[in-house]
Design an enzyme around this catalytic site. Structure first.
Site, PDB file in Angstrom:
ATOM      1  N   SER A 265       0.849  -1.215  -0.153  1.00  6.65           N
ATOM      2  CA  SER A 265       0.174  -0.098  -0.134  1.00  6.65           C
ATOM      3  C   SER A 265       0.855   1.270   0.087  1.00  6.65           C
ATOM      4  O   SER A 265       2.293   1.320  -0.021  1.00  6.65           O
ATOM      5  CB  SER A 265      -1.045  -0.042   1.373  1.00  6.65           C
ATOM      6  OG  SER A 265      -0.219   0.180   2.296  1.00  6.65           O
ATOM      7  N   LYS A 266       0.156   2.418   0.099  1.00  7.27           N
ATOM      8  CA  LYS A 266       0.776   3.673   0.104  1.00  7.27           C
ATOM      9  C   LYS A 266       1.950   3.681   1.398  1.00  7.27           C
ATOM     10  O   LYS A 266       2.977   4.297   1.103  1.00  7.27           O
ATOM     11  CB  LYS A 266       0.065   4.847  -0.075  1.00  7.27           C
ATOM     12  CG  LYS A 266      -0.500   4.908  -1.343  1.00  7.27           C
ATOM     13  CD  LYS A 266      -1.369   6.428  -1.506  1.00  7.27           C
ATOM     14  CE  LYS A 266      -1.749   6.679  -2.883  1.00  7.27           C
ATOM     15  NZ  LYS A 266      -2.861   7.552  -2.847  1.00  7.27           N
ATOM     16  N   ARG A 267       1.460   3.226   2.359  1.00  7.00           N
ATOM     17  CA  ARG A 267       2.416   3.346   3.590  1.00  7.00           C
ATOM     18  C   ARG A 267       3.563   2.565   3.329  1.00  7.00           C
ATOM     19  O   ARG A 267       4.853   2.818   4.163  1.00  7.00           O
ATOM     20  CB  ARG A 267       1.681   2.867   4.695  1.00  7.00           C
ATOM     21  CG  ARG A 267       1.264   1.310   4.931  1.00  7.00           C
ATOM     22  CD  ARG A 267       0.326   1.318   5.875  1.00  7.00           C
ATOM     23  NE  ARG A 267      -0.121  -0.156   5.936  1.00  7.00           N
ATOM     24  CZ  ARG A 267       0.436  -1.157   6.618  1.00  7.00           C
ATOM     25  NH1 ARG A 267       1.639  -0.781   7.276  1.00  7.00           N
ATOM     26  NH2 ARG A 267       0.222  -2.388   6.716  1.00  7.00           N
TER      27      ARG A 267
END
Length: 492
Positions: A265-267
């Site tokens: 994911s973006k994290r």
């Protein structure tokens, strides 16, 4: 009048893809968002496989979702691929523009009895789906229209065109990454080829485009494994009609997970490729090398050049398990490639990042100094942003702003030392690192102190910081006049 089958045969023979020979791969992103890191790796593996085998690597923009496809996303995809050196060998194919061709194939399948008109309404399908859920069994399309006499087709009623999937036996795929995969044909549904408005579905469009583009090897994420079995139904149906529709070789590569094992994911760093370039300041060769090593390897080699990658790449050596994204490794690779990079190139990349940090920087006047500084700046930087930050002191205007740590070093005693240093080096005619180092070392011995006692206030006064390249490099880069002026600003 030519039959549907004859029309398809004649037009297929004219497709450019049918004139190619050898390995042909394709990368086919949907322009509903920017080029993310997983898509970039898929493009890389397709590019490498084609290059390794002396074949052709193609691009296709799957823009059939008109509501979500945007020109900005298309531009970003092309831009990201160009940055990584993964542009196609030919102009990209746009899927939406080929809708008539997709429908043409569906009608040929319909005419040959490999597909059928289905008049089931959305309400009927919803009721059957609900009943299957209530009875806790998988929902499968079992349409009474599958073998219906055309004479019973209701005039003027909307319908979809569905493929006639086989109901007996098994389909086996020998995947180049996953190995042999077997699916019972009873699990393959009669999926839709043409919607009720006559537009083709993704499943149909992909198969037709791959065939017409001459794609021999479909290399994509393993979330498409189930699609392969469905797409083979179309391929084999068309092979039965006209021949010359061979099964492609499949290679389904595992997805990328975060360092914690969760879906990327973006994290974790699942950003658009443009963010790695623009926001993070990474080099394309570092990202290329890192993506290459995500799930594939050649012995213990970590630093792999583009030419080596082409020579060594073997799709069979891609691991079956998900790869884990490790941002620290990516930064380490960027640091390596920064140190290896051409200084003029780095100066050009850093200049635009430097201007907001040092407004006095002027391309025409200062680029030569920025390039000259690269050898001593790049050994301390992990990315282009750090490289730009490290260069700020060179182009700061007097009086030089000092950070808190630098100010704390410039005590009264330190300023007295600076005054003595000024007298010492002002007399130097040979403004070189070796001469300055010898002079200040001699001075430290005369004063009975370590060289650090001189270097610390020097660095603070010259750069406004407590960290910088070697102090003698700093003196030389600033030049005698500027260096002495900065020292005088801070001396007792």
């Amino acid at each position: 009048m030519a039959s549907a089958t004859e029309t398809v045969s004649a037009q297929s023979a004219a497709r450019a893809g049918q004139e190619r020979s050898g390995v042909v791969t394709r990368f086919a992103p949907s322009p509903t968002g920017f080029l993310h890191i997983g898509g970039a790796r898929t493009a890389l593996f397709n590019w490498l496989f084609a290059r390794h085998h002396g074949g052709t690597y193609l691009l296709r923009i799957e823009d059939t979702d008109r509501a979500r496809s945007t020109d900005a996303a298309i531009d970003a995809i092309f831009d990201g691929l160009e940055w990584l050196g993964l542009t196609g060998d030919e102009p990209a194919v746009f899927q939406f523009a080929r809708s008539e061709r997709h429908a043409e194939v569906a009608h040929a399948l319909l005419a040959a009895g490999h597909a059928y008109r289905c008049y089931l309404t959305q309400e009927e399908l919803a009721a059957r789906r609900a009943k299957a859920q209530e009875e806790r069994r998988p929902f499968r399309i079992d349409s009474e229209w599958r073998d219906a006499d055309p004479a019973t087709w209701p005039a003027g009623q909307p319908y979809v065109v569905r493929i006639k999937a086989p109901r007996e036996g098994q389909t086996v795929i020998t995947d180049l990454v996953q190995g042999e995969i077997t699916v019972s044909n009873s699990e393959i549904d009669d999926f839709i080829l043409l919607r009720s408005d006559g537009t083709p579905t993704y499943m149909l469009a992909v198969v037709v485009d791959d065939h017409d583009m001459g794609v021999t090897h479909v290399i994509r994420g393993d979330d498409h494994i189930n699609n392969a079995f469905r797409q083979l139904v179309i391929i084999r149906g068309m092979h039965a009609i006209e021949g010359g529709w061979p099964d492609p070789a499949y290679a389904h590569i595992p997805l990328i997970h975060g360092a914690d094992g969760a879906k990327l994911s973006k994290r974790h760093g699942a950003l658009g490729v443009d963010a790695y370039r623009d926001e993070m300041g990474l080099l394309p060769e570092a990202v290329f090398n890192y993506l290459l090593r995500l799930g594939w390897g050649h012995g213990d080699e970590e630093i792999i050049s583009r030419d080596q990658a082409v020579e060594w790449f073997d799709i069979g050596h891609v691991g079956k398990g998900a790869s884990r994204f490790d941002f620290k490794k990516l930064l380490n690779l960027t640091g390596h490639y920064l140190r290896e990079a051409d200084d003029a190139r780095l100066a050009g990349l850093v200049a635009s990042r430097l201007k907001p940090l040092a407004p006095a920087f002027d391309d025409a006047r200062d680029m030569a100094l920025l390039e000259q500084a690269m050898p001593v700046l790049k050994v301390r930087a992990a990315d282009l942003n750090e490289l730009a930050q490290g260069a700020v002191f060179l182009f700061s205007q007097r009086p030089l702003p000092l950070d808190a740590k630098a100010q704390s070093l410039l005590t009264d005693d330190a300023r007295t030392i600076l005054a003595a240093i000024i007298s010492r080096i002002d007399a130097e005619c040979d403004w070189t690192t070796s001469t300055l180092e010898a002079s200040l070392k001699a001075m430290a011995e005369e004063l009975g102190v370590g060289l650090g006692k001189l270097a610390q206030p020097l660095r603070a006064a010259l750069t406004g910081q407590t960290t910088s390249p070697g102090i003698f490099d700093v003196l030389v880069l600033l030049g005698k006049e500027e260096a002495l002026a900065r020292l005088r600003d801070q001396s007792a």
